[in-house]
Motif scaffolding. Structure first.
Motif, PDB file in Angstrom:
ATOM      1  N   THR A 166      -8.261  -2.937  -4.011  1.00  0.00           N
ATOM      2  CA  THR A 166      -8.612  -1.516  -4.099  1.00  0.00           C
ATOM      3  C   THR A 166      -9.901  -1.242  -3.356  1.00  0.00           C
ATOM      4  O   THR A 166     -10.735  -2.132  -3.170  1.00  0.00           O
ATOM      5  CB  THR A 166      -8.761  -1.077  -5.573  1.00  0.00           C
ATOM      6  OG1 THR A 166      -9.012   0.321  -5.633  1.00  0.00           O
ATOM      7  CG2 THR A 166      -9.897  -1.822  -6.264  1.00  0.00           C
ATOM      8  N   THR A 176      -2.779   2.806  -5.928  1.00  0.00           N
ATOM      9  CA  THR A 176      -2.963   4.223  -6.261  1.00  0.00           C
ATOM     10  C   THR A 176      -3.419   5.059  -5.064  1.00  0.00           C
ATOM     11  O   THR A 176      -3.797   6.217  -5.234  1.00  0.00           O
ATOM     12  CB  THR A 176      -3.990   4.385  -7.402  1.00  0.00           C
ATOM     13  OG1 THR A 176      -5.253   3.863  -6.982  1.00  0.00           O
ATOM     14  CG2 THR A 176      -3.534   3.652  -8.650  1.00  0.00           C
ATOM     15  N   THR A 177      -3.354   4.487  -3.860  1.00  0.00           N
ATOM     16  CA  THR A 177      -3.740   5.243  -2.668  1.00  0.00           C
ATOM     17  C   THR A 177      -2.883   6.505  -2.543  1.00  0.00           C
ATOM     18  O   THR A 177      -1.655   6.451  -2.577  1.00  0.00           O
ATOM     19  CB  THR A 177      -3.565   4.380  -1.400  1.00  0.00           C
ATOM     20  OG1 THR A 177      -4.452   3.271  -1.476  1.00  0.00           O
ATOM     21  CG2 THR A 177      -3.874   5.183  -0.145  1.00  0.00           C
ATOM     22  N   GLN A 231       0.814  -1.215   0.000  1.00  0.00           N
ATOM     23  CA  GLN A 231       0.000   0.000   0.000  1.00  0.00           C
ATOM     24  C   GLN A 231       0.846   1.261   0.000  1.00  0.00           C
ATOM     25  O   GLN A 231       0.405   2.304  -0.469  1.00  0.00           O
ATOM     26  CB  GLN A 231      -0.914   0.011   1.226  1.00  0.00           C
ATOM     27  CG  GLN A 231      -1.982  -1.068   1.216  1.00  0.00           C
ATOM     28  CD  GLN A 231      -2.860  -0.972   2.446  1.00  0.00           C
ATOM     29  OE1 GLN A 231      -3.029   0.089   3.027  1.00  0.00           O
ATOM     30  NE2 GLN A 231      -3.423  -2.090   2.853  1.00  0.00           N
ATOM     31  N   TYR A 240     -11.248   1.709  -4.436  1.00  0.00           N
ATOM     32  CA  TYR A 240     -11.757   2.654  -5.425  1.00  0.00           C
ATOM     33  C   TYR A 240     -12.607   1.910  -6.448  1.00  0.00           C
ATOM     34  O   TYR A 240     -12.106   1.081  -7.215  1.00  0.00           O
ATOM     35  CB  TYR A 240     -10.603   3.371  -6.140  1.00  0.00           C
ATOM     36  CG  TYR A 240      -9.766   4.240  -5.242  1.00  0.00           C
ATOM     37  CD1 TYR A 240     -10.339   5.233  -4.458  1.00  0.00           C
ATOM     38  CD2 TYR A 240      -8.388   4.064  -5.172  1.00  0.00           C
ATOM     39  CE1 TYR A 240      -9.570   6.033  -3.630  1.00  0.00           C
ATOM     40  CE2 TYR A 240      -7.599   4.862  -4.352  1.00  0.00           C
ATOM     41  CZ  TYR A 240      -8.204   5.849  -3.585  1.00  0.00           C
ATOM     42  OH  TYR A 240      -7.441   6.631  -2.774  1.00  0.00           O
ATOM     43  N   GLU A 295      -3.631  -1.912  -3.184  1.00  0.00           N
ATOM     44  CA  GLU A 295      -4.057  -0.510  -3.210  1.00  0.00           C
ATOM     45  C   GLU A 295      -2.955   0.385  -3.782  1.00  0.00           C
ATOM     46  O   GLU A 295      -2.471   1.312  -3.126  1.00  0.00           O
ATOM     47  CB  GLU A 295      -4.491  -0.053  -1.816  1.00  0.00           C
ATOM     48  CG  GLU A 295      -5.632  -0.895  -1.253  1.00  0.00           C
ATOM     49  CD  GLU A 295      -6.360  -0.239  -0.101  1.00  0.00           C
ATOM     50  OE1 GLU A 295      -6.233   0.987   0.071  1.00  0.00           O
ATOM     51  OE2 GLU A 295      -7.052  -0.968   0.622  1.00  0.00           O
ATOM     52  N   TRP A 328      -2.683   3.126 -14.138  1.00  0.00           N
ATOM     53  CA  TRP A 328      -3.639   2.205 -14.776  1.00  0.00           C
ATOM     54  C   TRP A 328      -3.103   1.765 -16.135  1.00  0.00           C
ATOM     55  O   TRP A 328      -3.216   0.590 -16.499  1.00  0.00           O
ATOM     56  CB  TRP A 328      -4.991   2.880 -14.952  1.00  0.00           C
ATOM     57  CG  TRP A 328      -5.740   3.101 -13.675  1.00  0.00           C
ATOM     58  CD1 TRP A 328      -5.418   2.651 -12.433  1.00  0.00           C
ATOM     59  CD2 TRP A 328      -6.957   3.846 -13.525  1.00  0.00           C
ATOM     60  NE1 TRP A 328      -6.357   3.079 -11.512  1.00  0.00           N
ATOM     61  CE2 TRP A 328      -7.298   3.804 -12.156  1.00  0.00           C
ATOM     62  CE3 TRP A 328      -7.771   4.550 -14.405  1.00  0.00           C
ATOM     63  CZ2 TRP A 328      -8.442   4.435 -11.663  1.00  0.00           C
ATOM     64  CZ3 TRP A 328      -8.906   5.174 -13.915  1.00  0.00           C
ATOM     65  CH2 TRP A 328      -9.239   5.116 -12.555  1.00  0.00           C
ATOM     66  N   ARG A 341      -2.736   8.462 -11.091  1.00  0.00           N
ATOM     67  CA  ARG A 341      -3.546   7.237 -11.025  1.00  0.00           C
ATOM     68  C   ARG A 341      -3.824   6.708 -12.429  1.00  0.00           C
ATOM     69  O   ARG A 341      -3.690   5.514 -12.689  1.00  0.00           O
ATOM     70  CB  ARG A 341      -4.858   7.539 -10.296  1.00  0.00           C
ATOM     71  CG  ARG A 341      -5.753   6.326 -10.107  1.00  0.00           C
ATOM     72  CD  ARG A 341      -6.968   6.696  -9.283  1.00  0.00           C
ATOM     73  NE  ARG A 341      -6.573   7.170  -7.971  1.00  0.00           N
ATOM     74  CZ  ARG A 341      -7.370   7.835  -7.141  1.00  0.00           C
ATOM     75  NH1 ARG A 341      -8.607   8.130  -7.520  1.00  0.00           N
ATOM     76  NH2 ARG A 341      -6.952   8.212  -5.957  1.00  0.00           N
ATOM     77  N   GLU A 383     -11.550   2.306 -10.063  1.00  0.00           N
ATOM     78  CA  GLU A 383     -10.346   1.560 -10.403  1.00  0.00           C
ATOM     79  C   GLU A 383     -10.684   0.110 -10.744  1.00  0.00           C
ATOM     80  O   GLU A 383     -10.186  -0.446 -11.731  1.00  0.00           O
ATOM     81  CB  GLU A 383      -9.382   1.611  -9.230  1.00  0.00           C
ATOM     82  CG  GLU A 383      -8.037   0.988  -9.492  1.00  0.00           C
ATOM     83  CD  GLU A 383      -7.009   1.503  -8.513  1.00  0.00           C
ATOM     84  OE1 GLU A 383      -6.345   2.507  -8.847  1.00  0.00           O
ATOM     85  OE2 GLU A 383      -6.885   0.923  -7.417  1.00  0.00           O
TER      86      GLU A 383
END
Length: 335
Positions: A192, A163-164, A84, A194, A161, A175, A171, A197
């Protein structure tokens, strides 16, 4: 059908807290599999068990065809893991970080340097290769961390996770990198919270809550389980909102929701939209926006769990959500 990961009945307890309560997974080779759930739902514990960083109290799993109990060393040689939080050494340069990982994995100095150079180019970090990582932006550090997990050319990549804390641009860039990795044959297990996402990246999703998988399938299939559609209407003149809401209430028989002058209401029949248009025309209400859309993953999660995915679950406070995953993985690879 080939599966890169299979897990059956994984259970993990931390004292009185049950982090995993019988998790079953089947991840197809060459796909992105999403574990979707709120903080503390059991996502990170699942990853750490599959990566052999934690031993389950019950259940079995194979990763890359290797048993996590009997063949942990082979599992660790097969996977890459990005936790993370970026685990790069900020006092080292980008090149030095990747060179260190390569040498710890047993590469010669020349091979490790060549691999570092290649990854820094692939991740658009070549211009910053000789700068200390502490001078990198958050997005650059995250890309460097992901590059570090790929030094050993893993067939499977765990992204916990990833892109936290990143801004929308970083982000989106990450991807794109994930999609490129899958196109090259890497299997990705992504955790994730999100919803966007998961919708953007995952071929299949397991919705996790309170340590259990409560739903499983492709994003579109999960959305279809909620059923129905949502009508979205915004009046050209905000003064017409009371009339608009009354029309929606009368035609649909449901209570519309209002958010920043946009009204939404659940609908079930195909004749609802024409009926609303006729009634608004009769009332001389001009609309600036009118759309009928299917259920979102946010609505799926809310219907399945009773709460939204981004809400932390205080009852799961016993589950560790952080850890020195890079150091643990490398230690296991050398064992």
């Amino acid at each position: 059908m080939s599966h890169a990961i299979r897990a059956e009945g994984l259970v993990k307890r931390f004292g009185a807290t049950t982090a995993l309560a019988g998790v079953d997974l089947a991840v197809r080779t060459g796909s992105v599999f999403g574990l979707l759930g709120p903080n503390g739902a059991g996502k990170t514990t699942t990853v750490r068990v599959l990566a052999t960083l934690l031993s389950p109290d019950a259940g079995t799993a194979t990763v890359g065809g290797y048993d996590i109990h009997r063949e942990a060393h082979q599992v660790r040689q097969t996977i890459g893991l990005t936790g993370q939080y970026a685990s790069v050494d900020e006092t080292l340069t980008g090149t030095e970080n990747l060179l260190l990982i390569g040498r710890l994995l047993g590469m010669s100095r020349a091979d490790a340097r060549a691999r570092a150079r290649q990854l820094l180019t692939d991740f658009h970090l070549a211009d910053a290769a000789d700068r200390a990582a502490k001078t990198y932006s958050g997005g650059m550090r995250r890309r460097l961390d992901l590059a570090a997990s790929l030094v050993g050319r893993p067939r499977l990549l765990f992204l916990d996770e990833p892109t936290t804390g990143l801004d929308p641009r970083s982000r989106t860039e990450l991807w794109g990198i994930v999609r490129d990795l899958v196109d090259s044959g890497v299997t990705v297990l992504l955790t994730t919270q999100y919803l966007e996402e998961a919708d953007q990246l995952a071929d299949e999703i397991a919705v996790v809550d309170h340590g259990r998988v409560i739903a499983y399938g492709p994003p579109e299939e999960l959305k279809s389980r909620v059923g129905g559609q949502t009508l979205v209407v915004r009046p050209a003149d905000p003064a017409d909102l009371p009339v608009l809401l009354a029309v929606l209430r009368d035609v649909t028989g449901a209570e519309p929701q209002l958010n920043q002058q946009i009204a939404t209401v659940a609908v079930s029949g195909g004749d609802t939209l024409p009926a609303v248009v006729r009634r608004l025309d009769e009332a001389e209400v001009t609309v600036a926006e009118l759309a009928l859309r299917g259920a979102s993953l946010d609505e799926v999660f809310l219907s399945l769990t009773g709460h939204r995915a981004e809400e932390p679950d205080a009852d799961r406070a016993g589950e560790p959500e952080r850890g020195d995953s890079r150091a643990d993985q490398l230690e296991g690879a050398r064992a």
